[in-house]
Write a protein that holds these residues in place. Sequence first.
Motif, mmCIF file in Angstrom:
data_model
loop_
_atom_site.group_PDB
_atom_site.id
_atom_site.type_symbol
_atom_site.label_atom_id
_atom_site.label_comp_id
_atom_site.label_asym_id
_atom_site.label_seq_id
_atom_site.Cartn_x
_atom_site.Cartn_y
_atom_site.Cartn_z
ATOM 1 N N ARG B 120 1.727 57.174 -29.392
ATOM 2 C CA ARG B 120 2.263 56.107 -29.556
ATOM 3 C C ARG B 120 3.826 56.063 -29.107
ATOM 4 O O ARG B 120 4.107 55.357 -28.046
ATOM 5 N N LEU B 122 5.528 58.207 -27.645
ATOM 6 C CA LEU B 122 5.543 58.512 -26.056
ATOM 7 C C LEU B 122 5.180 57.496 -25.249
ATOM 8 O O LEU B 122 5.940 57.092 -24.210
ATOM 9 N N TYR B 123 4.267 56.789 -25.572
ATOM 10 C CA TYR B 123 4.013 55.602 -24.681
ATOM 11 C C TYR B 123 4.922 54.416 -24.589
ATOM 12 O O TYR B 123 5.343 54.097 -23.521
ATOM 13 N N TYR B 124 5.551 54.420 -25.787
ATOM 14 C CA TYR B 124 6.569 53.127 -25.634
ATOM 15 C C TYR B 124 8.000 53.726 -25.098
ATOM 16 O O TYR B 124 8.805 53.338 -24.486
ATOM 17 N N ASN B 126 8.014 56.053 -22.653
ATOM 18 C CA ASN B 126 7.931 55.976 -21.383
ATOM 19 C C ASN B 126 8.351 54.389 -20.811
ATOM 20 O O ASN B 126 8.711 54.289 -19.600
ATOM 21 N N LYS B 127 7.588 53.482 -21.529
ATOM 22 C CA LYS B 127 8.097 52.198 -21.287
ATOM 23 C C LYS B 127 9.518 52.063 -21.265
ATOM 24 O O LYS B 127 9.627 51.265 -20.225
ATOM 25 N N VAL B 128 10.112 52.508 -22.083
ATOM 26 C CA VAL B 128 11.598 52.068 -21.768
ATOM 27 C C VAL B 128 12.508 53.271 -21.102
ATOM 28 O O VAL B 128 13.654 53.226 -20.951
ATOM 29 N N GLY B 129 11.717 54.193 -20.504
ATOM 30 C CA GLY B 129 12.143 55.337 -19.613
ATOM 31 C C GLY B 129 12.713 56.067 -20.549
ATOM 32 O O GLY B 129 13.703 56.885 -19.885
ATOM 33 N N ALA B 131 11.393 58.834 -22.421
ATOM 34 C CA ALA B 131 10.559 60.113 -22.705
ATOM 35 C C ALA B 131 11.259 61.511 -22.649
ATOM 36 O O ALA B 131 10.868 62.449 -23.375
ATOM 37 N N PRO B 132 11.847 61.643 -21.351
ATOM 38 C CA PRO B 132 12.453 62.964 -21.040
ATOM 39 C C PRO B 132 13.420 63.392 -22.144
ATOM 40 O O PRO B 132 13.628 64.352 -22.355
ATOM 41 N N TYR B 133 14.137 62.499 -23.049
ATOM 42 C CA TYR B 133 14.967 62.811 -23.953
ATOM 43 C C TYR B 133 14.551 62.859 -25.410
ATOM 44 O O TYR B 133 15.456 62.958 -26.358
#
Lengths: 276, 246
Positions: B120, B122-124, B126-129, B131-133
């Motif tokens: 969950r 990671l999903y969010y 990703n949404k805010v861009g 996830a790589p961090y």
Amino acid sequence: MFAQLISDIGSLWAKYGTVYLTGISNTLILSVVATLIGCVIGFFCGILQTIPCGPADPFLKKALLKFIRIILRAYVEVFRGTPMILQAVFIYYGMPYFFGVSFRDIWTVSIIVVSVNTGAYMAESVRGGIMSIDPGQSEGAKAVGMNHWQTMLYVILPQTLRNIMPQIGNNYIINVKDTSVMFIIGFSDFFAVHKMVSGAVFKYFPSAFMEMVGYLCLTLFASFLLRKLEKKLAGKSDYELVSTDSLVMSAGTYSLPEDAVSPFDEISKDYKGGKS
Amino acid sequence: MSGHILEIRHLSKAFGSHAVLKDIDFTVDKGDVTTIIGASGSGKSTLLRCINLLETLTTGEILFHGQDVTKGKINPSAYRAKVGMVFQSFNLFSNMTVLANCMIGQQKVSHVKKEEARQRALYYLNKVGMAPYINARPDQISGGQKQRVAIARALAMEPEVLLFDEPTSALDPEMVGEVLDVMKSLAKDNMTMLVVTHEMAFARDVSTHVVYMADGVIEEEGPPAKIFTNPDNQRTREFLKRVLNS
């Protein structure tokens, strides 16, 4: 001169080497155990003193907290304000008067005295450490729904521990040296060995020389370990961008195209948000 | 009961003898993007902090699905878990990584299992861009990135309403855009939001409802088209003239 000193130390070591080593290990065990217990006491007191209490809380809670604070205040002031050597005597010889029992176990008394003494100092360090954390941290924790204890346990105390690590180190090094006063109730620490050996063979300086080197080794090693621990608590100084995890999009993308709902929808169907 | 998610009734707040909020009334419905605008010191942030119970109100009620949350009958922690908040100063937990920041609330408050919490989060993220961090700590990323993580952290609790307390005011100008983009995409996803902001373009273009506050009272509220083109109130008109011309 030096040759004389070295040969004296050599003969002392040959005869009393194990006694000195036992003294070192007693000092080490007492200071480590008492510092750890002192930290626990300190954290406990620090937490109790920072329980939030507003005018809206029930009277009983306010009264209880007030009472706890007075007790803790007294504890800190008494044990910070009197010499540890006196506290040791006081407890060791006082117990039979008040409780009808006496601690004949020197270890128990020594650990209690040094721990309680350290705890008094640590209580103030922890309180200061907690106060130094940005109030935004606990607001952030509350905003995700944590209660006071969760906020403390997961957010505030880990940061406090990191901040007061130098203080803990200070206390530990002070304890390594100051446990020497426990000879007053017969605890055979490193310094007590010096008194005993030099009294028996009258080689005061060679023995003192060994003691100096021994104590320095103990504290230098402790400093070294504490620095390592501090570094570890501070975390890694760099981080890697994650791009191999199947759930993670490629690095560096942040701005969503105007028409896309979520770029993630095309990557994985495993998890769907509860909303949207 | 009423169908409103949040209903603020006669809310007043005073710090000592200084009244900051006076008799505030308004409602938030599902899917609303309400922006609160007004000059500094008009009580906007205090209002938001009152709604999230970070400040105790002096008088009035806050109804969440018709139930008053201010009288102690409802556990404030449980209520806060459903009303997310994004702060001006981010308030990310500095002892945790980005990923842990987005997981801890789910695990400890909503008792979500670790793996699900991770997914969950990671999903969010990703949404805010962001996830790589996930392995970075808050002091290693920029202000705009911090604020996007803070939004993901709030979203990961899957709240019914998200409160934004001047989310872009502490950011460098070039980072404001990335945070506003995220907020726009949330609005598009029908997230219910209550936003205190000085970003007039956001208020005008994204919000469904605009509240103008001055000196602790709501002077005027209505749809953005009305407030921004033809406000009834003289003070609203003067305020907008001042901020839009600058």
